[in-house]
Design a protein around this motif. Structure first.
Motif, mmCIF file in Angstrom:
data_model
loop_
_atom_site.group_PDB
_atom_site.id
_atom_site.type_symbol
_atom_site.label_atom_id
_atom_site.label_comp_id
_atom_site.label_asym_id
_atom_site.label_seq_id
_atom_site.Cartn_x
_atom_site.Cartn_y
_atom_site.Cartn_z
ATOM 1 N N MET A 11 -45.555 25.259 -6.128
ATOM 2 C CA MET A 11 -44.456 25.744 -5.299
ATOM 3 C C MET A 11 -43.456 26.465 -6.180
ATOM 4 O O MET A 11 -43.331 26.171 -7.354
ATOM 5 C CB MET A 11 -43.730 24.580 -4.616
ATOM 6 C CG MET A 11 -44.447 23.997 -3.460
ATOM 7 S SD MET A 11 -43.315 23.291 -2.317
ATOM 8 C CE MET A 11 -42.474 22.134 -3.324
ATOM 9 N N LYS A 12 -42.737 27.377 -5.561
ATOM 10 C CA LYS A 12 -41.612 28.004 -6.244
ATOM 11 C C LYS A 12 -40.293 27.446 -5.724
ATOM 12 O O LYS A 12 -39.243 27.984 -5.988
ATOM 13 C CB LYS A 12 -41.632 29.519 -6.006
ATOM 14 C CG LYS A 12 -42.869 30.189 -6.525
ATOM 15 C CD LYS A 12 -42.772 30.472 -8.010
ATOM 16 C CE LYS A 12 -44.006 31.195 -8.485
ATOM 17 N NZ LYS A 12 -44.248 30.996 -9.897
ATOM 18 N N ARG A 13 -40.396 26.384 -4.919
ATOM 19 C CA ARG A 13 -39.194 25.809 -4.308
ATOM 20 C C ARG A 13 -38.936 24.442 -4.903
ATOM 21 O O ARG A 13 -39.670 23.965 -5.745
ATOM 22 C CB ARG A 13 -39.391 25.671 -2.802
ATOM 23 C CG ARG A 13 -39.463 26.957 -2.053
ATOM 24 C CD ARG A 13 -39.623 26.686 -0.581
ATOM 25 N NE ARG A 13 -40.863 25.992 -0.293
ATOM 26 C CZ ARG A 13 -42.046 26.600 -0.225
ATOM 27 N NH1 ARG A 13 -42.138 27.877 -0.465
ATOM 28 N NH2 ARG A 13 -43.121 25.913 0.062
ATOM 29 N N HIS A 14 -37.887 23.804 -4.390
ATOM 30 C CA HIS A 14 -37.606 22.430 -4.785
ATOM 31 C C HIS A 14 -38.602 21.500 -4.108
ATOM 32 O O HIS A 14 -39.160 21.832 -3.053
ATOM 33 C CB HIS A 14 -36.177 22.070 -4.393
ATOM 34 C CG HIS A 14 -35.892 22.295 -2.948
ATOM 35 N ND1 HIS A 14 -36.192 21.376 -1.988
ATOM 36 C CD2 HIS A 14 -35.380 23.337 -2.290
ATOM 37 C CE1 HIS A 14 -35.857 21.827 -0.816
ATOM 38 N NE2 HIS A 14 -35.357 23.036 -0.955
ATOM 39 N N ALA A 15 -38.813 20.328 -4.701
ATOM 40 C CA ALA A 15 -39.802 19.397 -4.160
ATOM 41 C C ALA A 15 -39.172 18.484 -3.134
ATOM 42 O O ALA A 15 -37.995 18.125 -3.232
ATOM 43 C CB ALA A 15 -40.406 18.573 -5.291
ATOM 44 N N LYS A 16 -39.962 18.107 -2.135
ATOM 45 C CA LYS A 16 -39.544 17.153 -1.104
ATOM 46 C C LYS A 16 -40.486 15.946 -1.173
ATOM 47 O O LYS A 16 -41.351 15.886 -2.042
ATOM 48 C CB LYS A 16 -39.611 17.818 0.268
ATOM 49 C CG LYS A 16 -38.583 18.923 0.435
ATOM 50 C CD LYS A 16 -38.583 19.448 1.836
ATOM 51 C CE LYS A 16 -39.489 20.641 2.006
ATOM 52 N NZ LYS A 16 -39.150 21.803 1.223
ATOM 53 N N ILE A 17 -40.319 15.049 -0.226
ATOM 54 C CA ILE A 17 -41.147 13.843 -0.223
ATOM 55 C C ILE A 17 -42.612 14.235 -0.074
ATOM 56 O O ILE A 17 -42.962 15.042 0.788
ATOM 57 C CB ILE A 17 -40.715 12.894 0.911
ATOM 58 C CG1 ILE A 17 -39.295 12.395 0.684
ATOM 59 C CG2 ILE A 17 -41.665 11.717 1.024
ATOM 60 C CD1 ILE A 17 -38.772 11.526 1.786
ATOM 61 N N GLY A 18 -43.455 13.680 -0.938
ATOM 62 C CA GLY A 18 -44.883 13.965 -0.882
ATOM 63 C C GLY A 18 -45.307 15.076 -1.814
ATOM 64 O O GLY A 18 -46.497 15.310 -1.957
ATOM 65 N N ASP A 19 -44.355 15.769 -2.430
ATOM 66 C CA ASP A 19 -44.719 16.870 -3.314
ATOM 67 C C ASP A 19 -44.999 16.334 -4.723
ATOM 68 O O ASP A 19 -44.434 15.329 -5.152
ATOM 69 C CB ASP A 19 -43.597 17.912 -3.369
ATOM 70 C CG ASP A 19 -43.522 18.707 -2.084
ATOM 71 O OD1 ASP A 19 -44.539 18.762 -1.392
ATOM 72 O OD2 ASP A 19 -42.450 19.246 -1.783
ATOM 73 N N ARG A 20 -45.853 17.057 -5.404
ATOM 74 C CA ARG A 20 -46.268 16.634 -6.744
ATOM 75 C C ARG A 20 -45.402 17.361 -7.776
ATOM 76 O O ARG A 20 -45.197 18.580 -7.666
ATOM 77 C CB ARG A 20 -47.723 17.002 -6.920
ATOM 78 C CG ARG A 20 -48.406 16.260 -8.014
ATOM 79 C CD ARG A 20 -49.894 16.422 -7.855
ATOM 80 N NE ARG A 20 -50.533 15.985 -9.072
ATOM 81 C CZ ARG A 20 -51.824 15.704 -9.161
ATOM 82 N NH1 ARG A 20 -52.583 15.839 -8.126
ATOM 83 N NH2 ARG A 20 -52.323 15.302 -10.297
ATOM 84 N N ILE A 21 -44.927 16.626 -8.746
ATOM 85 C CA ILE A 21 -44.070 17.216 -9.770
ATOM 86 C C ILE A 21 -44.566 16.758 -11.146
ATOM 87 O O ILE A 21 -45.395 15.860 -11.240
ATOM 88 C CB ILE A 21 -42.583 16.820 -9.592
ATOM 89 C CG1 ILE A 21 -42.421 15.304 -9.616
ATOM 90 C CG2 ILE A 21 -42.017 17.390 -8.319
ATOM 91 C CD1 ILE A 21 -40.996 14.842 -9.585
ATOM 92 N N ILE A 22 -44.059 17.388 -12.184
ATOM 93 C CA ILE A 22 -44.343 16.956 -13.549
ATOM 94 C C ILE A 22 -43.040 16.415 -14.127
ATOM 95 O O ILE A 22 -41.978 17.034 -13.947
ATOM 96 C CB ILE A 22 -44.888 18.118 -14.394
ATOM 97 C CG1 ILE A 22 -46.187 18.616 -13.777
ATOM 98 C CG2 ILE A 22 -45.128 17.682 -15.824
ATOM 99 C CD1 ILE A 22 -46.778 19.807 -14.461
ATOM 100 N N VAL A 23 -43.120 15.270 -14.758
ATOM 101 C CA VAL A 23 -41.903 14.612 -15.221
ATOM 102 C C VAL A 23 -42.037 14.217 -16.694
ATOM 103 O O VAL A 23 -43.142 14.130 -17.233
ATOM 104 C CB VAL A 23 -41.605 13.338 -14.391
ATOM 105 C CG1 VAL A 23 -41.328 13.685 -12.960
ATOM 106 C CG2 VAL A 23 -42.731 12.344 -14.490
#
Lengths: 226, 135
Positions: B27-39
């Protein structure tokens, strides 16, 4: 094509005029005048020279009366229609009406029963009154995490809204958003709700014979509270 | 609204306590519930509450990630209001995530805390089944 010389020699102008016509004649001879009546249209055209048939009859509707009767405020009428459809008994409207002294107010603990899923209970910290879009904001703590939910009170998903506990003193604010701050946070209201549900199920167990139907259940509970 | 530099609570027993978002995936947007991110793991969980009788289990579980590790995670709670298709809106008090491996399986074995029901829609049923409560 007048030339300046014709004042001296009046007949000289004939020469230029004749030359002009001769040129025109050559041009006319090279023009094609051959014409065949070929139509590329799928529809048969009327033969040339046929009389045009009379104008097609188009149905003409009379203009509506203006302003239309009974719609001074059409949106209000629409809103009332929708509320009548979604809340036929008017119970939901009266539960959140401003004129009803027994209505639910901010600060009360409300329980929203949903059609599909678990009920949600919490302190009502905001009531957004917008006709059929009216919604309530409930706040609670689940597993020590603050959770806020907006519910539309006329939503078909909302089966019922019950007042678990009323606030002792009327809140002096319309929106109790300060309850998000740790200093004012009520914490979890789950134990209050559980006690309420237990007491209600006890009542229902004894009074089930006389009430019978599902609709009577809510009415009796609300009647007791009022 | 999880984006670069957002600090999230990690609510599983993988050993991370606070993580920082470094990328939102796909995504090019901010993440919401259920979205995968790298931390990036910023703070490790101390073994205080769990170092009782089952200390060996908790320490081994806590050792799964260390401070500075780069991991994948799924957002399970957001402080940003999220509207559901039925018109109701859910908002949590904090941002929280669960660490997963690259295959999408959770690293921890248990979760503590409520998670959003949007995880079902996004096919994170394994995380939903681990959670004590979903809303």
């Amino acid at each position: 094509m007048a030339t300046p010389t014709h004042t001296l020699r009046p007949l000289a102008c004939w020469k230029s005029i004749l030359r002009h016509t001769r040129h025109q004649k050559v041009a006319t001879r090279s023009l094609t005048t051959y014409h065949q009546n070929v139509t590329y249209s799928k529809f048969e055209l009327p033969p040339p020279g046929a009389k045009p048939q009379g104008p097609k009859k188009i149905k003409v509707y009379p203009a509506p009366a203006f302003p239309p009767a009974n719609t001074k405020e059409p949106l209000k009428a629409l809103c009332a229609d929708q509320i009548a459809l979604l809340d036929p008994t008017g119970a939901r409207t009266s539960l959140f009406s401003k004129t009803n002294p027994e209505a639910a107010k901010v600060g009360d603990i409300l329980l929203v029963r949903l059609k599909g899923g678990d009920p949600f209970a919490g302190v009502c910290i905001n009531i957004r009154r917008r006709g059929v879009d009216t919604g309530i904001l409930l706040r609670n703590q689940l597993t020590r995490v603050g959770v806020e939910m907006w519910y539309k009170i006329y939503s078909p998903n909302v089966e019922g809204i019950e007042v678990v506990q009323r606030r002792e003193k009327r809140a002096r604010r319309a929106r109790l958003t300060y309850m998000r701050k740790p200093k004012h946070d009520m914490g979890s209201v789950q134990n209050l709700v559980l006690a309420y549900q237990r007491s209600r199920s006890g009542l229902r167990g004894s009074g089930q014979k006389e009430e019978g139907l599902k609709g009577g259940k809510k009415k009796s509970v609300r009647g007791k509270k009022h | 609204m999880i984006q670069l530099k957002t600090m999230l609570n990690c609510i599983d027993n993988s050993g991370a306590a606070i993580v920082e978002c470094v990328n939102v995936m796909k995504m090019k947007r901010h993440a919401k519930i259920g979205d995968r991110i790298i931390v990036v793991v910023q703070k490790q969980r101390n073994f205080g509450p769990e170092s009782g009788p089952g200390a060996s289990v908790s320490t081994s579980a806590a050792n799964k990630v260390r401070r500075g590790d780069i991991r994948h995670a799924v957002v399970v709670r957001t402080a940003k209001k999220l509207q559901r298709p039925d018109g109701s809106v859910v908002k949590f008090d904090d941002n929280a995530c669960v660490l997963i491996n690259k295959a999408g399986e959770p690293i921890g074995t248990r979760l503590n805390g409520v998670v959003g029901t949007e995880l079902r829609k996004m096919k994170w049923s394994k995380i939903l089944s681990l959670a004590p409560m979903h809303l």
